[in-house]
Design a protein around this motif. Structure first.
Motif, PDB file in Angstrom:
ATOM      1  N   GLU A 161      -3.825  13.896  -2.514  1.00  0.00           N
ATOM      2  CA  GLU A 161      -4.734  14.830  -1.841  1.00  0.00           C
ATOM      3  C   GLU A 161      -6.148  14.255  -1.783  1.00  0.00           C
ATOM      4  O   GLU A 161      -6.825  14.361  -0.762  1.00  0.00           O
ATOM      5  N   GLN A 162      -6.592  13.649  -2.879  1.00  0.00           N
ATOM      6  CA  GLN A 162      -7.914  13.022  -2.888  1.00  0.00           C
ATOM      7  C   GLN A 162      -7.990  11.892  -1.868  1.00  0.00           C
ATOM      8  O   GLN A 162      -8.982  11.756  -1.148  1.00  0.00           O
ATOM      9  N   LEU A 163      -6.930  11.093  -1.785  1.00  0.00           N
ATOM     10  CA  LEU A 163      -6.885  10.003  -0.822  1.00  0.00           C
ATOM     11  C   LEU A 163      -6.947  10.535   0.608  1.00  0.00           C
ATOM     12  O   LEU A 163      -7.693  10.025   1.439  1.00  0.00           O
ATOM     13  N   LYS A 164      -6.180  11.578   0.888  1.00  0.00           N
ATOM     14  CA  LYS A 164      -6.200  12.183   2.225  1.00  0.00           C
ATOM     15  C   LYS A 164      -7.597  12.690   2.564  1.00  0.00           C
ATOM     16  O   LYS A 164      -8.068  12.547   3.690  1.00  0.00           O
ATOM     17  N   HIS A 165      -8.251  13.288   1.577  1.00  0.00           N
ATOM     18  CA  HIS A 165      -9.605  13.804   1.790  1.00  0.00           C
ATOM     19  C   HIS A 165     -10.570  12.658   2.116  1.00  0.00           C
ATOM     20  O   HIS A 165     -11.381  12.769   3.041  1.00  0.00           O
ATOM     21  N   ARG A 166     -10.476  11.550   1.354  1.00  0.00           N
ATOM     22  CA  ARG A 166     -11.355  10.402   1.615  1.00  0.00           C
ATOM     23  C   ARG A 166     -11.086   9.801   2.992  1.00  0.00           C
ATOM     24  O   ARG A 166     -12.011   9.424   3.704  1.00  0.00           O
ATOM     25  N   MET A 167      -9.802   9.731   3.363  1.00  0.00           N
ATOM     26  CA  MET A 167      -9.466   9.178   4.674  1.00  0.00           C
ATOM     27  C   MET A 167     -10.004  10.070   5.794  1.00  0.00           C
ATOM     28  O   MET A 167     -10.484   9.572   6.814  1.00  0.00           O
ATOM     29  N   GLU A 168      -9.934  11.356   5.600  1.00  0.00           N
ATOM     30  CA  GLU A 168     -10.451  12.280   6.608  1.00  0.00           C
ATOM     31  C   GLU A 168     -11.968  12.144   6.741  1.00  0.00           C
ATOM     32  O   GLU A 168     -12.501  12.147   7.849  1.00  0.00           O
ATOM     33  N   ARG A 207       0.828  -1.207   0.000  1.00  0.00           N
ATOM     34  CA  ARG A 207       0.000   0.000   0.000  1.00  0.00           C
ATOM     35  C   ARG A 207       0.862   1.257   0.000  1.00  0.00           C
ATOM     36  O   ARG A 207       0.561   2.230  -0.676  1.00  0.00           O
ATOM     37  N   TYR A 208       1.954   1.231   0.764  1.00  0.00           N
ATOM     38  CA  TYR A 208       2.850   2.384   0.811  1.00  0.00           C
ATOM     39  C   TYR A 208       3.492   2.608  -0.557  1.00  0.00           C
ATOM     40  O   TYR A 208       3.599   3.745  -1.022  1.00  0.00           O
ATOM     41  N   ASP A 209       3.912   1.531  -1.220  1.00  0.00           N
ATOM     42  CA  ASP A 209       4.496   1.670  -2.554  1.00  0.00           C
ATOM     43  C   ASP A 209       3.478   2.263  -3.524  1.00  0.00           C
ATOM     44  O   ASP A 209       3.815   3.113  -4.350  1.00  0.00           O
ATOM     45  N   GLU A 210       2.234   1.804  -3.417  1.00  0.00           N
ATOM     46  CA  GLU A 210       1.177   2.366  -4.275  1.00  0.00           C
ATOM     47  C   GLU A 210       1.010   3.853  -3.990  1.00  0.00           C
ATOM     48  O   GLU A 210       0.886   4.664  -4.914  1.00  0.00           O
ATOM     49  N   TYR A 211       1.016   4.209  -2.710  1.00  0.00           N
ATOM     50  CA  TYR A 211       0.851   5.610  -2.316  1.00  0.00           C
ATOM     51  C   TYR A 211       1.991   6.470  -2.869  1.00  0.00           C
ATOM     52  O   TYR A 211       1.760   7.573  -3.368  1.00  0.00           O
TER      53      TYR A 211
END
Length: 156
Positions: A87-94, A74-78
């Motif tokens: 940024e979109q991922l961070k928004h979804r996680m939030e 997952r980290y490699d994908e990130y």
């Protein structure tokens, strides 16, 4: 009294190498140049940031090897995401974190049910979801409501 003194002295002498080894281990840990995502080095981190990284390191090593491998992937994908995708991922996680625990549990259960479906049914649902996302907001809302009603009629 003299016997107790010798026991104490012996204990101190035996513990000294261990204490020295522990101090060297701690010193090495503090000197490690870990690089955070924002490019900071270990020595530049605040004590609180160091403490948090140490805690994460411990938790990571307490995981079973399969879970650690999943996290590495997952980290490699990130790392390969564009800044916009990150940024979109961070928004979804939030948004996920802000959900009440009951809602998160409900969504996890729905996801588990989805994962138990045959692959062709999953593909069909993904296609429907994609089509739904392409619609204008008003139409999407109407269609979503209609699909929900159909689903509950089938599953009652």
């Amino acid at each position: 009294m003299k016997g107790k003194w010798w026991c104490f002295l012996l204990a101190v002498l035996l513990m000294a190498p261990l204490s020295n080894a522990w101090a060297q281990h701690r010193m090495k840990q503090d000197q490690i140049c870990l690089v955070a995502d924002n490019g900071q080095r270990w020595k530049d981190l605040t004590p609180e940031q160091r403490r948090e990284l140490r805690n994460r390191y411990r938790r990571y090593h307490e995981l079973d090897p399969a879970e650690r491998e999943r996290l590495r992937k997952r980290y490699d994908e990130y790392r390969h995401l564009s800044p916009q995708e990150r940024e979109q991922l961070k928004h979804r996680m939030e948004r996920w974190r802000q959900l009440p625990e009951e809602k998160r549990q409900e969504l996890k259960q729905k996801y588990q049910r989805y994962r138990q479906l045959p692959p062709e049914k999953q593909q069909e649902l993904r296609k429907k979801w994609q089509e739904l996302r392409q619609l204008p907001p008003e139409e999407r809302h109407r269609r979503h409501k209609q699909l929900r009603e159909e689903y509950f009629r089938k599953n009652d």
